[in-house]
Design an enzyme around this catalytic site. Structure first.
Site, short mmCIF file in Angstrom:
data_model
loop_
_atom_site.label_atom_id
_atom_site.label_comp_id
_atom_site.label_asym_id
_atom_site.label_seq_id
_atom_site.Cartn_x
_atom_site.Cartn_y
_atom_site.Cartn_z
N ILE A 472 0.83 -1.21 0.00
CA ILE A 472 0.00 0.00 0.00
C ILE A 472 0.86 1.26 0.00
O ILE A 472 0.40 2.35 0.29
CB ILE A 472 -0.97 -0.08 1.20
CG1 ILE A 472 -2.13 0.87 1.05
CG2 ILE A 472 -0.23 0.09 2.52
CD1 ILE A 472 -3.32 0.49 1.88
N GLY A 475 6.13 -0.17 1.52
CA GLY A 475 7.39 -0.85 1.24
C GLY A 475 7.41 -2.30 1.67
O GLY A 475 8.48 -2.88 1.91
N SER A 514 -0.42 -1.70 11.80
CA SER A 514 1.05 -1.80 11.88
C SER A 514 1.50 -3.24 12.09
O SER A 514 2.45 -3.50 12.81
CB SER A 514 1.60 -0.93 13.02
OG SER A 514 1.12 0.39 12.93
N THR A 517 4.97 -6.10 9.26
CA THR A 517 6.40 -6.40 9.45
C THR A 517 6.58 -7.52 10.46
O THR A 517 7.33 -8.47 10.22
CB THR A 517 7.15 -5.13 9.92
OG1 THR A 517 7.04 -4.14 8.89
CG2 THR A 517 8.63 -5.43 10.17
N GLU A 711 1.85 3.30 11.82
CA GLU A 711 0.86 4.32 12.17
C GLU A 711 1.33 5.31 13.22
O GLU A 711 0.70 6.34 13.44
CB GLU A 711 -0.41 3.64 12.71
CG GLU A 711 -1.03 2.70 11.71
CD GLU A 711 -1.93 1.68 12.39
OE1 GLU A 711 -3.11 1.64 12.04
OE2 GLU A 711 -1.45 0.94 13.26
#
Lengths: 750, 297
Positions: A472, A475, A514, A517, A711
């Site tokens: 989005i 990355g 968030s 990752t 965020e």
């Protein structure tokens, strides 16, 4: 490092949903309600159906005749595909016109005659909570087990969280402070407008969309249409939460079913204002402190205006109960929330919502306390911030906190402790402020894997990483490629990433909160580890060497003294591609040192701080943010460039709602800020300089110690700016945005 | 956007004929920076769009005989960048440089920015302060209207159906007659958020001083503060024959604020817009005086 798709994006080669063409597709336009609350008495679409170029018109009659489930929603099943008995906000979907082109559809939509019986509307939470208020929904249909509606009211979820004895805490306090803060709705204003194409072929649905949750959408399509569904999400040009839940896909699929051919819908910017918005926030915070500034009790009551449909607003409210008291060690806390239906557009998360508003409330109040007690604002925070080993209000044991280091780093970014350079004229005032926050990530109530990642080694000798994470703009492809390359021990040129196509990638819950990752990163590392073992096992067989003597090298499997078995050759000789599936298991309970079992409220907790220096023009009331420092403990910065730009992007984006963005409705429920010309956005010209800093303390369990941080830049912004204005002018503001006329009014009331 | 007929005349005569034929149903379009947005939003729904962008008689600008002639198609960007305009008609260049953003300025035309009649835009106050007039042509007549009389209400102008604005003429400001005397102009605006947004208010100020620093001519025009640009005649008159000092400047600004006729809207309440008018006039007047060679402490 630059993201893998950077060159493609800056040269304009990237294709977003709005760029896609499907053979034989028709085009849709939505007819929207002109009224905020009304009963739909009749719909006459005969003239529209006969208009030139029109393929079909989808109204409640067609939905009912099709035998599909007419209502959808993830947490409440409360949103009809098209209006059934009522419309619940100005802009609610009444009908969908499908035509050979969008212009014909738009022209025909004007020919539909709808007879409404106008109902009294509740345009804000106060009106919706009043005795005898009109009900937006006459009944509730929660799906998520944690949601608790109050029957016969507009409260679709009421909840609280507590620890210690808050009243006892206030009794022992040296001073008690109470403040009320408000923030109006805003819209995310992503560049990539909501768009989707739906096609039904051979009894199966294919949807191309820019939704941030492809798998939940797939399940919803399957439930509504009782057929298989595939959701494909290409690159997405920003969502910030506005696309976290679907709104159009099921509607457009119903239109495609009726049309008997693929249907495309791309919203206008103006329509996005009627699709998902950040909800209005109202919060009262009461804090008791000792004379030395130690916080002993805190009580937070807040309401969230979820709008006409609780598609995700109620759950957002519930999730942020656990962060509403801030990153502080407070023995006695109570947090209560009401999520309330109104006749506004449905609400969606907005880059951390409503943690942002909670942070604004508790951090601005903390500066008032600091002034009152004569303690430096940074020092007051230092005395109260949590440290590793503290127990959060949820019972979670906190680790990898380093909130104090974040505060120090952010404050240093604006030379905290040094007075501002004098402004050019005495009519301008300068000041500095800081803020701290704690943020959760979405965490399942039971131990489960919500993420999968697959890696396969193909005949081209390339490792293909297949992930559900939606790219989005954050990355994610690059970060996941880095994980895969490191996990496998190969270079990035050996990695190819395939993202977010439910037919090609393992299940992932969503690209929100968030979470990618950490969760997808772990799943990718798990897959890499399994594929490494499998590859070595195959190579061991082919090379007739012990697997323990072999290792994955840049171009093939290497033996210490022998030749390299190239990856492509390995695959050919082994008889086909090798593949492994990784997962990330989260949730469940943990056992505290005293033996108590606690449900894990958040897989990880994020900590960050911001600092802002502002200049206030006392002639005009204009607030300019001159510079901002920020720091977040991200555990490990996988791609430091991406981490810094995400942090900076969050700060810059949130300056809009802090200084001037807001959606405004008139008394009749009509949106006044209906187009960008009346809804200013931040631009580069007025951007401050940013000093985003990375704090790295590995989080055990995170991939290479990493935590999420997408965020948090947004979350820490309003409080830092409000506190800087407070410092500059001596005026404490209890609301955003800081519109210049309100600032001037407050300055003159001094 | 609704379907429409698109016509692109290539001569002025053809353009006025087309307009005579279609009357009120025709929308004249040049740069399209306003018209296309309004059509996309459905605010304007013309049956016919007349693109005058290829009419050579509407292009070009030149300064001669003490008059600047701006063809209607002159872009805002070229007014901003033309050294000759900057030299003699600096107020115009300054206002032009503040219009929206560079993408808009490259497309938008001076004729369009005037005919659109939007109360918030930058060029009308500056043009009125400079004493500009518009030449209006139709298939049967040509007339000249001072811009001060051209605006009749929000998005309403003196243009009759069938008429086209062909040119704007701006008289050259009189140079100071004595050594040390000068003319100074300044345009300022106040926006919320980004300078590209519609302003809360804007103000154009033009002053001419004699050798003793006395004000021999002053014009103050406010934008976004009423249905049409507000010419603050009484405020400007306070400067007549005076050597402006801080006290007088404050009085002029206050009087100008009284002349404003703003509406309560998303950009602020009435009291606030009047306040901003005062602040802008005070700042712009000081700036114009400085350019004319008179710095007021």
């Amino acid at each position: 490092m630059p993201t893998l798709e950077a060159a493609e994006k800056v040269t304009g080669a990237t294709r977003y949903v709005g760029d896609l063409l499907v053979p034989n597709m028709a085009h849709a336009k939505v007819l929207r309600s002109p009224l905020p609350h009304a009963r739909v008495l009749s719909i006459d679409a005969a003239e529209a159906r006969a208009a030139p170029g029109v393929v079909c018109v989808l109204t409640r009659d067609e939905v009912r005749a099709a035998g599909i489930e007419p209502v959808y929603g993830f947490v409440y099943r409360d949103a009809p595909l098209v209006a059934l008995d009522k419309v619940r906000y100005q802009g609610d979907i009444v009908a969908v016109v499908v035509a050979e082109d969008a212009a014909a559809a738009e022209a025909a939509a004007e020919l539909i005659e709808v007879d409404y019986e106008e109902l009294p509307a509740v345009m804000d939470v106060e009106a919706a909570l009043a005795d005898g208020a009109p009900l937006v929904h006459e009944s509730f249909s929660p799906i998520a087990p944690e949601l608790r509606p109050i029957e016969g009211t507009n409260v679709c979820h009421r909840a609280h969280i507590a620890r210690g004895d808050v009243e006892a805490g206030f009794r022992e306090a040296y001073r008690v402070y109470e403040d009320t803060f408000t923030a109006p709705p805003v819209q995310h204003c992503a560049l990539d407008l909501h768009a989707c194409i739906a096609s039904i072929e051979d009894g199966a649905i294919t949807v191309w969309t820019n939704c941030q949750s492809p798998f939940p959408l797939q399940r919803e399509l399957q439930r509504i249409f009782k057929m298989d569904a595939r959701v494909i999400v290409p690159y997405v040009g920003g969502g910030f939460g506005s696309k976290s839940r679907d709104r159009l896909e099921c509607v457009v699929t119903a239109a495609a079913q009726l049309a008997g051919r693929p249907v495309r819908l791309v919203l206008t910017q103006e329509e996005t204002f009627q699709t998902f918005i950040r909800p209005a926030y109202h919060g009262t915070i009461k804090t008791g402190v000792r004379a030395d500034g130690t916080i002993v009790a805190r009580h937070v009551r807040f309401t969230i205006d979820v709008g006409g449909y609780a598609i995700s607003g109620a759950r957002s409210a519930n999730n942020t109960l656990k962060v509403a008291t801030g990153p502080y060690r407070i023995p006695n806390v109570l947090v209560e929330c009401d999520a309330v239906y109104t006749n506004k557009p449905p609400s969606a998360p907005y880059r951390g919502l409503p943690t942002t508003q909670h942070t604004m409330a508790y951090e601005t109040q903390l500066d008032r306390i600091a002034r009152d007690l004569g303690i430096d604002p940074v020092e007051l925070r230092m005395r109260n911030l949590v440290v590793d080993g503290d127990v959060h209000i949820t019972g979670d044991l906190l680790r990898s906190t380093h909130a104090k280091e974040c505060l120090e780093a952010a404050a240093a970014g604006i030379d905290w402790g040094t007075p501002s350079t004098p402004p050019e004229t005495p009519s301008k005032l300068r000041g500095k402020g800081v803020s701290c926050t704690i943020k959760y990530t979405l965490t399942p109530p039971t131990r489960m894997s919500e993420n999968g990642a697959a890696i396969s080694l193909g005949e081209d000798g390339i490792f293909e990483v297949r992930i559900g994470t939606v790219n989005i703009g954050q990355g994610s492809d690059t970060t996941m490629a880095q994980f895969a390359a490191d996990g496998l021990g190969v270079g990035l040129e050996r990695i190819r990433v395939v993202h977010s196509d439910t037919a090609l990638v393992p299940v992932d819950s969503s690209t929100t909160a968030s979470r990618s990752t950490y969760h997808m990163g772990n799943a990718v590392l798990d897959a890499a580890s399994k594929l490494t073992a499998e590859t070595l096992a195959v190579a061991s067989h082919l090379l007739e060497r012990d697997a323990g003597d072999l290792a994955l090298g840049p171009d093939g499997v290497e033996a210490p003294d022998g030749p390299t078995l190239a990856y492509d050759e390995l695959v050919r000789r082994s008889g086909g591609p090798l593949s492994a599936l990784g997962e990330c298991v989260v949730g469940g309970t943990y056992t505290a040192p005293d033996g108590t079992e606690y449900p894990i409220a958040s897989t990880f907790w994020s900590f960050a701080s911001a600092a802002a220096e502002v200049e206030v023009d006392t002639d005009t009331g204009e607030v300019r943010v001159l510079r901002m420092g920020a720091a977040s403990n991200v555990g490990k910065a996988v791609n430091p460039d991406s981490v810094r730009t995400q942090l900076e992007g969050g700060l810059g984006m949130e300056l809009g709602p802090t200084l001037f963005e807001r959606l405004v409705w008139d008394e009749g429920g009509q949106l006044l800020t209906a187009a960008l010309m009346d809804y200013p956005l931040p631009t580069m010209e007025t951007s401050p300089t940013y000093r985003p800093e990375i704090v790295e303390h590995p989080f055990e369990g995170g991939p290479f110690g990493a935590k999420g941080m997408g965020e948090i830049g947004s979350v820490i912004t309003p409080a830092a700016v409000l506190n800087a204005v407070y410092d500059a002018t001596g005026v404490m503001f209890h609301e955003v945005p800081l519109l210049p006329h309100k600032v001037l009014e407050a300055l003159e009331a001094l | 956007m609704r379907p429409f007929e698109y016509l692109r005349p290539t001569t002025l005569a053809e353009a006025t004929d087309v307009l005579a034929e279609h009357g009120d149903d025709a929308l004249v379009i040049a740069g399209g920076t306003a018209a296309v947005v309004m059509m996309t939003l459905g605010v304007l729904r013309p049956g016919t769009v007349v693109d005058v962008g290829r009419v050579p008689e509407l292009g070009g600008s030149r300064a001669d005989g003490g008059v600047l002639r701006l063809g209607a198609l002159t872009t805002i960007r070229s007014i901003e960048r033309d050294p000759a305009i900057a030299q003699t008609y600096g107020l115009l260049a300054e206002a032009a440089s503040q219009v929206a953003n560079v993408r808009v300025r490259n497309r938008a035309t001076v004729g369009g920015s005037v005919c659109y009649g939007e109360p918030q835009t930058d060029m009308p106050p500056a043009l009125i302060a400079m004493g500009a007039s518009a030449t209006l042509v139709s298939s049967s007549s040509t007339r000249t209207v001072p811009l001060a009389d051209f605006f009749e209400g929000p998005y309403e102008t003196a243009l009759e159906p069938g008429e086209l604005l062909s040119e704007i003429t701006v008289p050259q400001p009189e140079p100071g007659s004595e050594p040390g005397a000068g003319t100074g102009g300044c345009h300022m605006k106040f926006t919320i958020g980004s300078p590209e947004n519609k302003p809360v208010a804007n103000a154009s100020v033009l002053v001419r001083l004699d050798g003793a620093g006395r004000c021999v001519e002053a014009r103050i025009v406010l934008g976004a503060l009423g249905p049409v640009p507000v010419v603050a005649v009484d405020a400007a008159a306070l400067l007549d024959g005076e050597v402006p000092d801080a006290k007088l400047i404050a009085e002029v600004a206050s009087r100008a604020g009284d002349a404003a006729d703003p509406a309560d809207d998303l950009r602020g309440p009435v009291w606030y817009k009047r306040r901003i008018a005062r602040v802008l006039v005070e700042r712009a007047l000081r700036c114009a005086l400085r350019k004319a060679g008179h710095e007021v402490p």
